[in-house]
Every structure is written in C-alpha cells, then in structure tokens.
Scaffold this active site. Structure first.
Site, short mmCIF file in Angstrom:
data_model
loop_
_atom_site.label_atom_id
_atom_site.label_comp_id
_atom_site.label_asym_id
_atom_site.label_seq_id
_atom_site.Cartn_x
_atom_site.Cartn_y
_atom_site.Cartn_z
N ARG A 163 0.82 -1.22 0.00
CA ARG A 163 0.00 0.00 0.00
C ARG A 163 0.85 1.26 0.00
NH1 ARG A 163 -1.96 -3.64 -1.14
NH2 ARG A 163 -3.76 -4.78 -0.36
N SER A 237 -11.32 0.27 3.03
CA SER A 237 -10.55 -0.11 4.22
C SER A 237 -9.76 1.10 4.71
CB SER A 237 -9.60 -1.26 3.90
OG SER A 237 -10.35 -2.43 3.61
N GLU A 329 -4.98 4.32 5.86
CA GLU A 329 -4.61 4.21 4.45
C GLU A 329 -4.92 5.48 3.65
OE1 GLU A 329 -5.53 1.25 0.67
OE2 GLU A 329 -5.70 0.49 2.71
#
Length: 345
Positions: A163, A237, A329
C-alpha cells in the site's frame, strides 16, 4: 484558464466518503496541456495545488483546501492483443478490470469492485484478495511538477511496497499521474490465493467467476458503492494491516496472521474487534460499517473532525491492548500537519 476556474466548490460530493469542505479554487484538467497550465499557474500565483482523482481514498478537512484543486478528467484506453493495456488516469478502475476479464486477460481480476480511478492505483499500490496492482504495472506516465516535463517511470522506479509507492514517499507531490500501462496474461489462470476467496470458488474457476465472487464478497462487506446502502459511504478499508516482526508475533500469542516477506502481516479488522470496536460502532455522525470492521462510514452529516476523533480512539484501543500501531490508508488533505501526524506513528 482563468475563465474555467471556479471558486468555493464543495469537495465532499467528489469523494466516496462524502466529507470535505470547499476548494478555494477549482479547475478540471482534461488534457496534459491543461495539467501543465494549472501547475504553472499555481506556482506563479503562490497557490498550493491539490490533484484530485476519483476521491476514493482521501479524507478532506472540514475547512476544505486553501488553494487550487485540479480535478483530473483524463480519458482513453488502448489494448494490444498480447495483453498490454494502457489507460489514462481518470478511467474508472473497475471498468478497466471488467474489460480485462471480458478479454480473458488475467492479472487484476481480484481487484474487482474497487472504486476510484486508474491513476490512483499505482499511488496506493492498490491490492485486495491476494493481488496487488504492482504485479502488472509496467510503466506510469507522469507530469513532473519540478521541471514541467512528461516522463515515464518503470515498475522498479515506482518503488512499490505494501500500500505504498514512491508517489507517497520521496516523490510525494512531485508527480501527476497521467496514465498507467499494464502487462496482463491472455488466457492466464486467475489468482486464487486469499483464504476467503479459496473457500468461495473452485481452484479452476474462470476469471469471470473470480470477478463475480470478489464483487459478491465486497458487496456483503459494504465495499461496493451503492447509494442505497449507507455502509458504502466510506473510503473502503481505512486501516492497513500492520506488518510486524516474527518476534513481535511471538509476544502477542496466537492470533490471525499471514506471511509478509521476512515479517508478518496481522489482521487489522481482528485487532480492532478484539480491542472492543465491533461492526456498527457509532460515534456521532460517523462510525464503523455494520458489514466490515475496517470501513469507517459517514452515517449522514459526518465531519472530518469526527472521523479523525474516531480513528484516534480506535488506534489508542488497539495500541493499549496489543502494543500495535494501526496506520490509516487514506491521504489526509487540508489538515494541520500536527493533527494529521497524530493519526500516524
């Protein structure tokens, strides 16, 4: 360009979370030349520049953005029979996945149902159900804000990690992603690596069957955008699965984990639930999705301030119980640096 520029444009409606104050200045860029004009104008006039794509992985402050927001609208897709796919940054990601699957090109079938634009995928190194976009990216065409040139970065130059990428690290705010090239596998087998996916479909399933299964799983978790489902008013998420050492895992005891190179990946969802935050947990006008623990949702009238407060409460709870730091994130935009840093270790 000034004729096309707008003032005080609400940014919340341009995001999947539906939260965010106005842009002081706002402009849509439909070509590379318009991107160049916007970058040059922001420099000449001393205005901060924010590049906004699909708005699917951002948290914009209630005060908005005090500068120029360039909303990209770069379109175009080309495909070659050997599996080479080239897409402009603003092409909707899931439409690109659907096209690849229809052609029987393997490579990102497990990334089905993810909202947002194609240009955002290399920035986050988007991944789901055992597959990362970095596995298929061959090149990312970018506009270099430091010198005004268009250049191409190879997969290695993108410095992909879990990520993460160069676009979020050393080259943060340097590049504007213009297009992405992928090398897919015509007639290739689907990637059925993720345990939840393995339980759902047979090993010899087609790409379309895998895509359908992934979308069904995501829909059950409220991760496929549906205006009728408030659980989908989210950034997806919100927390990354933490990566820890094997020694740290040993100190934590028996809990869900997965290999991550020489380290171990923990389940952020499991940690959050064990820290006392269950699906449907609400605080003010925001909360945790009733379908998926990792999704923080806007329950209606939510504010960025409420989201940040909820994020800190969850982080503190997990840290206190497990000694593990949860990292958000999404990209935080328009926040005081200290306020944003308090959500990141």
């Amino acid at each position: 360009m000034l004729a096309r520029m707008q003032r005080n444009v609400a940014l919340g409606p341009l995001t999947t979370l539906g939260i965010g104050g106005p842009a002081k200045l706002f402009l849509q860029a439909r070509s590379v030349n318009e991107v160049r004009e916007a970058v040059d104008w922001s420099k000449s006039n001393g205005e901060p520049l924010l590049v906004l794509g699909g708005g699917s992985n951002v948290l914009i402050a209630d005060e908005g953005f005090d500068g120029l927001v360039m909303h990209l609208d770069l379109r175009g897709v080309s495909a070659v029979d050997d599996g080479l796919l080239h897409a402009s940054a603003s092409e909707p990601w899931d439409q690109l996945v659907a096209m690849a699957v229809a052609r029987d090109w393997a490579g990102f079938e497990c990334l089905s149902g993810i909202p947002g634009s194609t240009g955002a995928t290399p920035i986050q190194n988007v991944g789901a159900y055992g597959q990362d976009v970095s596995e298929t990216i061959t090149a990312v065409e970018v506009f270099d804000r430091s010198n005004g040139r268009v250049t191409s970065l190879s997969n290695a130059e993108c410095e992909f990690e879990y990520r993460n990428s160069i676009f979020k690290k050393s080259a943060k705010d340097r590049y504007v992603v213009l297009s992405v090239s992928f090398q897919l596998r015509p007639g290739g087998a689907p990637a059925i690596r993720y345990p939840e996916l393995q339980k759902t479909i047979a090993e010899r399933s087609s790409l379309q069957q895998v895509r359908d299964a992934v979308i069904a799983i995501r829909r059950r978790k409220g991760m496929v955008i549906d205006p009728a489902d408030p659980d989908t008013r989210s950034d997806g998420s919100f927390f990354m699965n933490p990566i820890v050492s094997k020694e740290k895992l040993a100190s934590l005891g028996d809990l869900p984990h997965f290999p991550a190179g020489e380290n171990i990946k923990l389940s952020a969802a499991w940690l959050i639930e064990q820290a006392g935050f269950q699906k449907g947990f609400a605080r003010g006008n925001v909360g945790i999705s009733s379908k998926h623990t990792l999704a923080i949702i806007n329950r209606g009238g939510g504010t960025a301030r409420e989201v940040v407060e909820l994020v800190r409460i969850i982080q503190d709870g997990v840290r206190e119980k497990f000694g593990v730091e949860l990292q958000p994130e999404p990209t935080f935009i328009g926040f005081d640096r200290r306020a944003a840093d308090r959500t990141r270790a």
